[in-house]
Design a protein around this motif. Structure first.
Motif, PDB file in Angstrom:
ATOM      1  N   PRO A   3       0.608  -1.231  -0.134  1.00  0.00           N
ATOM      2  CA  PRO A   3      -0.013  -0.059   0.004  1.00  0.00           C
ATOM      3  C   PRO A   3       0.805   1.415  -0.021  1.00  0.00           C
ATOM      4  CG  PRO A   3      -0.816  -1.755   1.700  1.00  0.00           C
ATOM      5  CD  PRO A   3       0.704  -1.914   1.240  1.00  0.00           C
ATOM      6  N   ASP A   4       0.397   2.346  -0.624  1.00  0.00           N
ATOM      7  CA  ASP A   4       1.051   3.425  -0.664  1.00  0.00           C
ATOM      8  C   ASP A   4       0.638   4.335   0.363  1.00  0.00           C
ATOM      9  OD1 ASP A   4       2.353   5.928  -1.433  1.00  0.00           O
ATOM     10  OD2 ASP A   4       1.405   6.298  -3.182  1.00  0.00           O
ATOM     11  N   TRP A   5       1.362   4.418   1.421  1.00  0.00           N
ATOM     12  CA  TRP A   5       0.993   5.326   2.494  1.00  0.00           C
ATOM     13  C   TRP A   5       0.568   6.651   2.150  1.00  0.00           C
ATOM     14  CZ3 TRP A   5      -0.191   5.495   7.904  1.00  0.00           C
ATOM     15  CH2 TRP A   5       0.231   4.062   8.450  1.00  0.00           C
ATOM     16  N   ARG A   6       1.185   7.327   1.233  1.00  0.00           N
ATOM     17  CA  ARG A   6       0.966   8.681   0.719  1.00  0.00           C
ATOM     18  C   ARG A   6      -0.467   8.795   0.241  1.00  0.00           C
ATOM     19  NH1 ARG A   6       3.797  12.271   3.562  1.00  0.00           N
ATOM     20  NH2 ARG A   6       6.077  11.541   3.690  1.00  0.00           N
ATOM     21  N   SER A   7      -1.031   7.626  -0.126  1.00  0.00           N
ATOM     22  CA  SER A   7      -2.450   7.890  -0.759  1.00  0.00           C
ATOM     23  C   SER A   7      -3.544   7.531   0.088  1.00  0.00           C
ATOM     24  CB  SER A   7      -2.561   7.045  -1.858  1.00  0.00           C
ATOM     25  OG  SER A   7      -2.501   5.672  -1.665  1.00  0.00           O
ATOM     26  N   ILE A   8      -3.217   7.269   1.572  1.00  0.00           N
ATOM     27  CA  ILE A   8      -4.315   6.878   2.335  1.00  0.00           C
ATOM     28  C   ILE A   8      -5.183   7.858   2.876  1.00  0.00           C
ATOM     29  CG2 ILE A   8      -4.529   6.296   4.713  1.00  0.00           C
ATOM     30  CD1 ILE A   8      -2.355   4.293   4.468  1.00  0.00           C
ATOM     31  N   SER A   9      -4.669   9.175   3.099  1.00  0.00           N
ATOM     32  CA  SER A   9      -5.656  10.071   3.453  1.00  0.00           C
ATOM     33  C   SER A   9      -4.870  11.340   3.545  1.00  0.00           C
ATOM     34  CB  SER A   9      -6.042  10.185   5.090  1.00  0.00           C
ATOM     35  OG  SER A   9      -4.834  10.159   5.762  1.00  0.00           O
ATOM     36  N   SER A  71      -7.049   4.603  11.877  1.00  0.00           N
ATOM     37  CA  SER A  71      -6.412   5.547  13.158  1.00  0.00           C
ATOM     38  C   SER A  71      -5.820   6.531  12.210  1.00  0.00           C
ATOM     39  CB  SER A  71      -5.484   4.705  13.932  1.00  0.00           C
ATOM     40  OG  SER A  71      -6.083   3.642  14.689  1.00  0.00           O
ATOM     41  N   SER A  72      -5.408   6.432  11.036  1.00  0.00           N
ATOM     42  CA  SER A  72      -4.978   7.626  10.105  1.00  0.00           C
ATOM     43  C   SER A  72      -5.833   7.964   9.050  1.00  0.00           C
ATOM     44  CB  SER A  72      -3.703   6.979   9.259  1.00  0.00           C
ATOM     45  OG  SER A  72      -2.541   6.900  10.464  1.00  0.00           O
ATOM     46  N   ARG A  73      -6.979   7.616   9.133  1.00  0.00           N
ATOM     47  CA  ARG A  73      -7.949   8.026   7.954  1.00  0.00           C
ATOM     48  C   ARG A  73      -9.454   8.530   8.391  1.00  0.00           C
ATOM     49  NH1 ARG A  73      -7.410   3.592   3.703  1.00  0.00           N
ATOM     50  NH2 ARG A  73      -5.692   2.201   4.617  1.00  0.00           N
ATOM     51  N   ASN A  74      -9.603   8.815   9.836  1.00  0.00           N
ATOM     52  CA  ASN A  74     -10.756   9.576  10.492  1.00  0.00           C
ATOM     53  C   ASN A  74     -10.885  10.843  10.447  1.00  0.00           C
ATOM     54  OD1 ASN A  74      -9.536  10.557  13.020  1.00  0.00           O
ATOM     55  ND2 ASN A  74      -8.891   8.329  13.159  1.00  0.00           N
ATOM     56  N   GLY A  75     -11.960  11.455  10.771  1.00  0.00           N
ATOM     57  CA  GLY A  75     -11.969  12.962  10.844  1.00  0.00           C
ATOM     58  C   GLY A  75     -11.362  13.710  11.825  1.00  0.00           C
ATOM     59  N   GLY A  76     -10.925  12.999  12.700  1.00  0.00           N
ATOM     60  CA  GLY A  76      -9.971  13.727  13.776  1.00  0.00           C
ATOM     61  C   GLY A  76     -10.797  14.386  14.868  1.00  0.00           C
ATOM     62  N   TRP A  77     -12.078  13.842  15.480  1.00  0.00           N
ATOM     63  CA  TRP A  77     -12.890  14.304  16.226  1.00  0.00           C
ATOM     64  C   TRP A  77     -12.449  13.516  17.360  1.00  0.00           C
ATOM     65  CZ3 TRP A  77     -18.601  16.004  15.968  1.00  0.00           C
ATOM     66  CH2 TRP A  77     -18.835  16.938  15.050  1.00  0.00           C
ATOM     67  N   VAL A  78     -11.988  13.957  18.727  1.00  0.00           N
ATOM     68  CA  VAL A  78     -11.734  13.277  20.110  1.00  0.00           C
ATOM     69  C   VAL A  78     -13.018  13.631  20.745  1.00  0.00           C
ATOM     70  CG1 VAL A  78     -10.152  12.832  21.968  1.00  0.00           C
ATOM     71  CG2 VAL A  78      -9.334  13.690  19.836  1.00  0.00           C
TER      72      VAL A  78
END
Length: 479
Positions: A3-9, A71-78
């Protein structure tokens, strides 16, 4: 193909990280705790175990690379809460109810404490969250009813406060605003920074992380990969939406209890300050408009609008691997955010991505320990896992260590019952696929019907009634 990490999000493009995988497991090892999955749940559990019992030997096995999943793809709400919290906390007597709400609302502050103390820069901003009633009047009715239900559970204006259109404008300026609901119990972060930072942190504490090491077999006390084996006193399958990808253990497949659904996100180009002056979101607030499309957004630290909405489900609970969004998937999210911010109708969308999230059949989060099988797990976050995983990590650590704490005494904690008795399985196919798609189509229909001011009242009522019935069907026998 790797997988290409740079294309994940968007998030993974913003950090200075080679994403080179750590070594795979190539031998037999003996540990106290083996954790399957190097996402937030696994990493937080490892962190709290190691800081509370430094002598423990802990290994984390990851099929890809730490943080590769949600964990690296979400909208970032805690969020200071859990999916299904109202049904779990509402029946408690005082003062236990107050203790539970305080524990939940304290999640963002605990994340802030750890990341500050441990030097993890994840763009943490505690600006609260705002739910807007803007696109049609029925949203205001539903949002006020939601607020009333929260007050009935013992919460107050200190927790959720109604905003008039003028007050809402102080938080976020949306077109046609009828009002909104504000809560201070939420922060926003840069998710990939947190995931990668946690991995480095626990590794520095002595936790062994083995990447590119998918589990091929596991049961109580033993895990195998293609080229290695782990003997462990405790096993923690921290896999959430990837539960179906994990082989069955002792005849039990965790995939029966965790349905993988998708959420899809877009991000705009960086917007100039004069544009943001017309939008707001100056403190890192999370925002969403109150519809069954489940929308959410934030202003990133580099001044992009990051905006997501509910995705889909694949037959048989298959994990979606390719998150290259289609033209229609991008267009829907553009339409939803331009309904709120018409001035953004021509902005360029530079990033689009998505992720898999886990949904339990009872539509509520669970944290479970089976001491007979020496098994501990958590899941069912339903898209609210950024904050919930921190509480899960604390809770699973205390359960494994045999500690009686506020965390372990909560109604979402299930002790000494096997998974097959503690969790309700999802219905078999094709019922899951047919039901999910019928429900989602009713929600989409309701949204389009209600958003059109020309729709006659009788049709508006009919669309709402159908969605309410389908929502009731979705939560059928959730008890």
């Amino acid at each position: 193909m790797a997988p290409d990490w740079r294309s994940i999000s968007l998030w993974t493009t913003q950090i200075d990280d080679t994403f080179a995988p750590r070594p795979s497991l190539e031998s037999e090892i003996d540990v106290d705790v083996a954790i399957i999955g190097a996402g937030y749940t696994g990493l937080w559990t490892a962190y709290y175990l190691k800081t509370r019992a430094p002598q423990l030997r802990i290994a984390v096995l990851e099929a890809e690379t730490a943080g590769f999943g949600a964990s690296s793809r979400n909208g970032g709400w805690v969020i200071g809460g859990l999916l299904g919290e109202d049904r779990l906390v509402g029946h408690l007597a005082e003062p236990r109810r107050r203790e539970s709400w305080a524990l939940l609302h304290g999640i963002p502050d605990e994340v802030a404490r750890v990341t500050s103390a441990e030097g993890i820069d994840c763009d943490f901003r505690k600006g609260g969250m705002v739910y807007c009633a803007a696109r049609y009047p029925e949203q205001e009715v539903r949002l006020r009813a939601y607020m009333a239900s929260l007050y009935q559970e013992g919460l107050s204006e200190d927790d959720f406060r109604w905003l008039s259109p003028a007050e809402l404008n102080q938080e976020v300026r949306v077109s046609g605003a009828l009002g909104g609901l504000y809560s201070p119990h939420c922060a926003t972060i840069q998710p990939a920074k947190l995931a990668r930072g946690l991995a480095r942190l626990v590794e520095g504490l002595g936790v062994m992380i083995y990447e590119k090491s998918p589990v091929t077999h596991w049961h109580s006390g033993k895990i195998r990969t293609a080229s290695g084996q782990v003997k462990a006193d405790w096993v923690v399958p921290a896999v959430e939406s990837f539960a179906g990808s994990l082989p069955p253990s002792g005849g039990t497949s965790l995939g029966r209890y965790q349905l993988p659904v998708h959420s899809l996100i877009v991000a705009t180009e960086p917007l100039p300050e004069d544009v943001w002056a017309g939008i707001g979101l100056t403190r890192g607030q999370g925002f969403g408009e109150f519809s069954r499309q489940v929308t959410y957004g934030q202003r990133s630290c580099d001044n992009r609008l990051v905006f997501g909405a509910r995705g889909g489900y694949r037959f048989g609970g298959r994990i979606r691997q390719d998150f290259t969004l289609t033209g229609d998937e991008i267009a829907l999210r553009r339409r939803l955010f331009t309904d709120l911010f018409p001035q953004l109708k021509d902005v360029r969308i530079t990033h689009s991505w998505g992720g898999n999230l886990g949904m339990g059949r009872r539509f509520r989060t669970h944290m479970l320990i089976d001491r007979r099988q020496r098994l501990a797990l958590a899941g069912g976050y339903g898209g609210e896992g950024v904050g919930a995983t921190n509480l899960a990590g604390r809770t699973l650590a205390d359960l494994i260590l045999g500690r009686d704490t506020l965390e372990t005494r909560q109604p979402w904690v299930i002790q000494d019952r096997p998974v097959s008795e503690a969790l309700r399985p999802w219905e078999p196919e094709p019922f899951r696929w047919l039901g999910y798609n019928a429900i989602m189509r009713s929600f989409t229909n309701e949204d389009s019907v209600l958003a059109d001011p020309r729709t006659p009242p009788w049709r508006r009522r009919m669309a709402q009634s159908l969605s309410e019935r389908m929502e009731a069907l979705m939560t059928w026998k959730i008890g």
